[in-house]
Structure formats: C-alpha cells, structure tokens
Scaffold this motif. Structure first.
Motif, PDB file in Angstrom:
ATOM      1  N   ASN A 165       0.841  -1.192   0.000  1.00 38.65           N
ATOM      2  CA  ASN A 165       0.000   0.000   0.000  1.00 38.65           C
ATOM      3  C   ASN A 165       0.877   1.243   0.000  1.00 38.65           C
ATOM      4  N   ARG A 166       0.404   2.274  -0.643  1.00 36.03           N
ATOM      5  CA  ARG A 166       1.185   3.510  -0.774  1.00 36.03           C
ATOM      6  C   ARG A 166       1.469   4.121   0.600  1.00 36.03           C
ATOM      7  N   GLN A 167       2.663   4.642   0.757  1.00 36.43           N
ATOM      8  CA  GLN A 167       3.048   5.327   1.975  1.00 36.43           C
ATOM      9  C   GLN A 167       3.590   6.715   1.627  1.00 36.43           C
ATOM     10  N   PRO A 168       3.404   7.716   2.503  1.00 38.31           N
ATOM     11  CA  PRO A 168       2.745   7.620   3.814  1.00 38.31           C
ATOM     12  C   PRO A 168       1.220   7.708   3.759  1.00 38.31           C
ATOM     13  N   THR A 169       0.664   7.997   2.575  1.00 35.74           N
ATOM     14  CA  THR A 169      -0.783   8.114   2.444  1.00 35.74           C
ATOM     15  C   THR A 169      -1.320   6.927   1.673  1.00 35.74           C
ATOM     16  N   PRO A 170      -1.976   5.976   2.332  1.00 35.36           N
ATOM     17  CA  PRO A 170      -2.491   4.781   1.634  1.00 35.36           C
ATOM     18  C   PRO A 170      -3.508   5.157   0.565  1.00 35.36           C
ATOM     19  N   TYR A 171      -3.698   4.230  -0.368  1.00 32.13           N
ATOM     20  CA  TYR A 171      -4.694   4.448  -1.416  1.00 32.13           C
ATOM     21  C   TYR A 171      -6.065   4.638  -0.779  1.00 32.13           C
ATOM     22  N   ALA A 172      -6.791   5.632  -1.273  1.00 30.88           N
ATOM     23  CA  ALA A 172      -8.122   5.926  -0.732  1.00 30.88           C
ATOM     24  C   ALA A 172      -9.137   4.889  -1.179  1.00 30.88           C
ATOM     25  N   ASP A 173      -8.991   4.407  -2.409  1.00 26.34           N
ATOM     26  CA  ASP A 173      -9.937   3.448  -2.956  1.00 26.34           C
ATOM     27  C   ASP A 173      -9.324   2.833  -4.208  1.00 26.34           C
ATOM     28  N   TRP A 174     -10.083   1.980  -4.893  1.00 27.22           N
ATOM     29  CA  TRP A 174      -9.579   1.317  -6.095  1.00 27.22           C
ATOM     30  C   TRP A 174      -9.233   2.317  -7.208  1.00 27.22           C
ATOM     31  N   PRO A 175     -10.071   3.309  -7.509  1.00 25.16           N
ATOM     32  CA  PRO A 175      -9.694   4.284  -8.543  1.00 25.16           C
ATOM     33  C   PRO A 175      -8.398   5.016  -8.210  1.00 25.16           C
ATOM     34  N   ASP A 176      -8.165   5.279  -6.934  1.00 25.94           N
ATOM     35  CA  ASP A 176      -6.918   5.941  -6.532  1.00 25.94           C
ATOM     36  C   ASP A 176      -5.716   5.057  -6.860  1.00 25.94           C
ATOM     37  N   ARG A 274      -5.055  -9.579  10.228  1.00 22.34           N
ATOM     38  CA  ARG A 274      -5.477  -8.205  10.449  1.00 22.34           C
ATOM     39  C   ARG A 274      -4.517  -7.448  11.348  1.00 22.34           C
ATOM     40  N   ALA A 275      -3.875  -8.117  12.292  1.00 21.86           N
ATOM     41  CA  ALA A 275      -2.936  -7.440  13.175  1.00 21.86           C
ATOM     42  C   ALA A 275      -1.751  -6.878  12.393  1.00 21.86           C
ATOM     43  N   GLN A 276      -1.303  -7.623  11.379  1.00 20.43           N
ATOM     44  CA  GLN A 276      -0.177  -7.168  10.570  1.00 20.43           C
ATOM     45  C   GLN A 276      -0.614  -6.369   9.346  1.00 20.43           C
ATOM     46  N   GLY A 277      -1.898  -6.466   8.995  1.00 19.36           N
ATOM     47  CA  GLY A 277      -2.356  -5.816   7.780  1.00 19.36           C
ATOM     48  C   GLY A 277      -1.761  -6.442   6.536  1.00 19.36           C
ATOM     49  N   THR A 278      -1.667  -7.774   6.548  1.00 17.44           N
ATOM     50  CA  THR A 278      -1.045  -8.503   5.439  1.00 17.44           C
ATOM     51  C   THR A 278      -1.998  -9.584   4.947  1.00 17.44           C
ATOM     52  N   ALA A 279      -2.021  -9.767   3.632  1.00 20.44           N
ATOM     53  CA  ALA A 279      -2.808 -10.833   3.013  1.00 20.44           C
ATOM     54  C   ALA A 279      -1.901 -11.631   2.089  1.00 20.44           C
ATOM     55  N   PRO A 302      -8.979  -9.348  -4.377  1.00 22.36           N
ATOM     56  CA  PRO A 302      -8.205  -9.246  -3.137  1.00 22.36           C
ATOM     57  C   PRO A 302      -7.557  -7.878  -2.940  1.00 22.36           C
ATOM     58  N   LEU A 303      -7.009  -7.277  -4.019  1.00 18.03           N
ATOM     59  CA  LEU A 303      -6.382  -5.968  -3.874  1.00 18.03           C
ATOM     60  C   LEU A 303      -7.403  -4.900  -3.510  1.00 18.03           C
ATOM     61  N   GLN A 304      -8.569  -4.956  -4.147  1.00 16.32           N
ATOM     62  CA  GLN A 304      -9.613  -3.990  -3.814  1.00 16.32           C
ATOM     63  C   GLN A 304     -10.038  -4.143  -2.355  1.00 16.32           C
ATOM     64  N   TRP A 305     -10.112  -5.384  -1.893  1.00 13.21           N
ATOM     65  CA  TRP A 305     -10.452  -5.640  -0.492  1.00 13.21           C
ATOM     66  C   TRP A 305      -9.359  -5.105   0.429  1.00 13.21           C
ATOM     67  N   CYS A 306      -8.089  -5.340   0.089  1.00 15.26           N
ATOM     68  CA  CYS A 306      -6.976  -4.866   0.916  1.00 15.26           C
ATOM     69  C   CYS A 306      -6.989  -3.343   1.035  1.00 15.26           C
ATOM     70  N   ILE A 307      -7.253  -2.664  -0.074  1.00 17.90           N
ATOM     71  CA  ILE A 307      -7.299  -1.201  -0.040  1.00 17.90           C
ATOM     72  C   ILE A 307      -8.439  -0.729   0.849  1.00 17.90           C
ATOM     73  N   GLN A 309      -9.780  -2.233   3.320  1.00 18.58           N
ATOM     74  CA  GLN A 309      -9.518  -2.592   4.713  1.00 18.58           C
ATOM     75  C   GLN A 309      -8.278  -1.905   5.279  1.00 18.58           C
ATOM     76  N   GLY A 310      -7.560  -1.178   4.459  1.00 19.79           N
ATOM     77  CA  GLY A 310      -6.361  -0.493   4.926  1.00 19.79           C
ATOM     78  C   GLY A 310      -5.173  -1.413   5.138  1.00 19.79           C
ATOM     79  N   PHE A 311      -5.171  -2.538   4.454  1.00 16.12           N
ATOM     80  CA  PHE A 311      -4.051  -3.470   4.586  1.00 16.12           C
ATOM     81  C   PHE A 311      -2.802  -2.888   3.927  1.00 16.12           C
ATOM     82  N   ALA A 312      -1.655  -3.254   4.470  1.00 27.41           N
ATOM     83  CA  ALA A 312      -0.391  -2.701   3.996  1.00 27.41           C
ATOM     84  C   ALA A 312       0.264  -3.553   2.914  1.00 27.41           C
TER      85      ALA A 312
END
Length: 377
Positions: A165-176, A274-279, A302-307, A309-312
């Motif tokens: 996921n993008r840092q320091p500002t994670p992707y807001a949604d799939w279009p982002d 979920r604790a690690q934010g990893t899939a 899965p990627l859309q779900w990760c975004i 859910q704020g997964f890293a």
C-alpha cells in the motif's frame, strides 16, 4: 510441542505468519497432508533455559526429514541428481519450511540472536548425527538470513511479487490505486475487469466463520481441479481445510465468483492477518474457463479488499511476472543450505554464486519495468 509456548515465541519474531502457528502446522500433520507416508517426517528442535522439564523455552524450530523435494518451491532436484550420479544418497534431507507454503517469514523462533544461532548449530549437528546429506531453511526472514550467512550456510536467492500500500498516504480506494499506474497498465486492468462483468459474473466474499462448510466443499473441489489440470495430485486434504475452519477461521478470506442465477464457477482463497495488515494469495480453481476470471478472483478482488480494509501488503505467492502488470512488484527471497559433503558443498557454493548474479540481473531488469507512474499525466 506445547501450542501456547510455540505461539508465544512466534509472536515475538520479526515476521510471524499464520502459517507458522501451531494450529496450522498441527493440521498439516493431523489431516494427512504432511506425514511420513507423504514424505514429511516432523522433527522439533527446542532450546530451553535450564535442564528441568519445565525450563522456559528459549528457541524452537520445526524441521522435516524429507524423502523428496516436492512441495518446497526452492528447487534442488539437480543437486539430488548429482548426488545420485556419484553413488551418494541425497535423501533423506533435513528441511526447515512450511510444507506447500512459499511464504517468507520467521523459521527459527528464538527469544534473542544467540538462541537463534544456537538453533543453526543444532541443525548442523543433527544433520551430522543422522548422517543426512544436507539441511535447508526456506524463505527466511532478514535476521535469519544474516545469522545463517555468518554461520557458514550457503544462501540462495529467489524472487516473488508483492503489492504494498502507498506510503505515507495509503490508497483511498480502487480508482486511486488505478490512477497510480501507467496508462497502458490501467487500461489493461479495466479491460480485463469489463470482460468478467460482461460474462455476468458477480462475487460473493466470505471471511472467517462466515465461510460455510458448503463454501469449503466447493473451494476444495476447485482446488482439486487446478491440480488435475496440471496432471498432479493436490497436497492438501479436505480435512486440512476443515481444521483451518475450526482452529484458525480468522485467517481466511474466500472470493466466490458466480453466474447471475447464483451458480458458483470458481473460488479463490486468501490468508489474512489483520494485526499485521497482510494478506497472502494462496489457492484458486474454476469449474469452467471464463476469460480473465483468474486475474479478477486472484488479484483485483483481493487488492480492492486490501485497499478498503487499509491493509499494507498483499503477497501474490511464488513466480509470475504477469503480476507486475497488476501492481505487484518483485522482491528478493532467500533460503539457507548446509551440505555435509565438502566437495558437493563447494560445487553448490560455486553454482549459487553464479545463480545469485543471474537473480540480481533479473531483479534489475524487472525493476526497470515498474508499472507505476513516475510523473503526473
């Protein structure tokens, strides 16, 4: 091995994963998936602070006496053939890995670096005492790699493809996320998703305890079909997944594409923490061929779900340059090897030096094909 003690030690490591949980490893054995009859004989090594039976556990690892090299994803068949040509036995060998699971993570569970180094020496001593050809540790974390190299083990490089996921500002949604990709990559993804939609496919997503027994049955059917298509035998039994549903339900996410009338046509299984934010993308299968469905079920959903859910992180598994076009980037992996025979150890060391140079060149080439935009459009 006491489950609570093992899991407490695992939780202290730099890269714990659900695949090293006691329940996961126990299910592999109890379900008949990884047993002596399938070529996997478990062998626990433990280090305790004191000689008493109740002495605290300072370090532990699970290894396997292997009679083949299937289910490892770090290929040493050529080494075994070379041993055979010289009249030497390569099998059984000692293997430190999660069966059928090419996921990087901690393998030598230790409370500190000296305890981890003691495990490395114990593995070599066990190999000598049992007169085994070699010892191997697969998909190690960074600290384990450094300690193994310092202890004289041979390191072997590999490549996987992971999304972060993008840092320091994670992707807001799939279009982002799509907007961060180069134009041609973005258009390709959109075209592939439209093909699945045009086929009338929608998705059901089930997580944890919401995954029903019927869902698991259908998934396992699809899982078997994948192996049948490659004319091979599935590693994991249906009972293994039953045990996962019972003991580690919180670590599973299932995507089920279906026809408009509700008939399921495929299943994709993702492991999550979920604790690690990893899939981790794990298994997939389909009952009928549908254009681009594999990409949708195994990457885009899965990627859309990760975004959302704020997964890293999303790890796409072994191999597959095609994953780069979907936003997954190459990352190096490493395994460690110790061979008892001095001449073969030198030969393998020379081979790994040459192979390692090739892997580095391959990584450099892949990095030049970065799918993300460098400048605004």
């Amino acid at each position: 091995m006491d489950a609570a003690a093992w899991d407490a030690l695992l939780a202290r490591q730099s890269r714990p994963t659900p695949f090293m949980r006691h329940a996961y490893l126990a299910a592999l054995q109890a379900s008949g998936s990884a047993t002596p009859s399938t070529g996997w004989t478990p062998c626990w090594l433990t280090l305790h602070r004191g000689e008493a039976a109740e002495a605290p556990l300072a370090a532990a690892t699970l290894t396997w006496l292997k009679t083949h090299s299937y289910g490892e994803y770090v290929f040493d068949w050529a080494w075994a053939e070379a041993y055979q040509r010289h009249g030497l036995a390569y099998y059984p060998k000692l293997l430190g890995a999660v069966p059928f699971t090419p996921v990087p993570g901690s393998r030598l569970l230790a409370e500190d670096a000296p305890s981890r180094r003691a495990l490395l020496e114990a593995l070599r001593e066990l190999t000598r005492r049992q007169q085994l050809s070699s010892a191997h540790l697969l998909f190690l974390d960074e600290a384990e790699q450094a300690d193994a190299r310092a202890a004289g083990w041979l390191l072997r490089s590999g490549v996987q493809f992971h999304w972060t996921n993008r840092q320091p500002t994670p992707y807001a949604d799939w279009p982002d996320f799509l907007a961060s990709l180069q134009r041609e990559k973005r258009k390709k993804i959109q075209q592939e998703r439209r093909r699945v939609q045009a086929a009338g496919i929608t998705f059901r997503m089930r997580e944890g305890a919401a995954i029903t027994e019927a869902d698991w049955d259908f998934f396992h059917h699809c899982y078997q079909l994948t192996y049948a298509a490659h004319r091979s035998t599935p590693y994991l039994t249906r009972d293994f997944f039953t045990r996962m549903a019972q003991t580690l339900p919180e670590h599973w996410l299932m995507f089920i594409p279906q026809r408009p009338e509700g008939t399921p046509v495929a299943a994709s299984l993702v492991a999550i923490d979920r604790a690690q934010g990893t899939a981790w993308g794990r298994y997939w299968g389909a009952t009928e061929p549908i254009d681009c469905l594999h990409f949708e079920a195994c990457y885009y959903q899965p990627l859309q779900w990760c975004i959302a859910q704020g997964f890293a992180r999303f790890e796409g598994g072994a191999q597959g340059e095609h994953k780069m076009a979907r936003g997954l980037l190459p990352v190096p992996t490493a395994s460690a090897h110790w061979l008892a025979h001095p001449q073969f150890a030198r030969a393998v060391e020379d081979f790994l030096a040459r192979e390692g140079q090739g892997v580095e060149a391959y990584l450099d080439e892949l990095r030049e094909r970065d799918p993300f935009r460098r400048t605004p459009e």
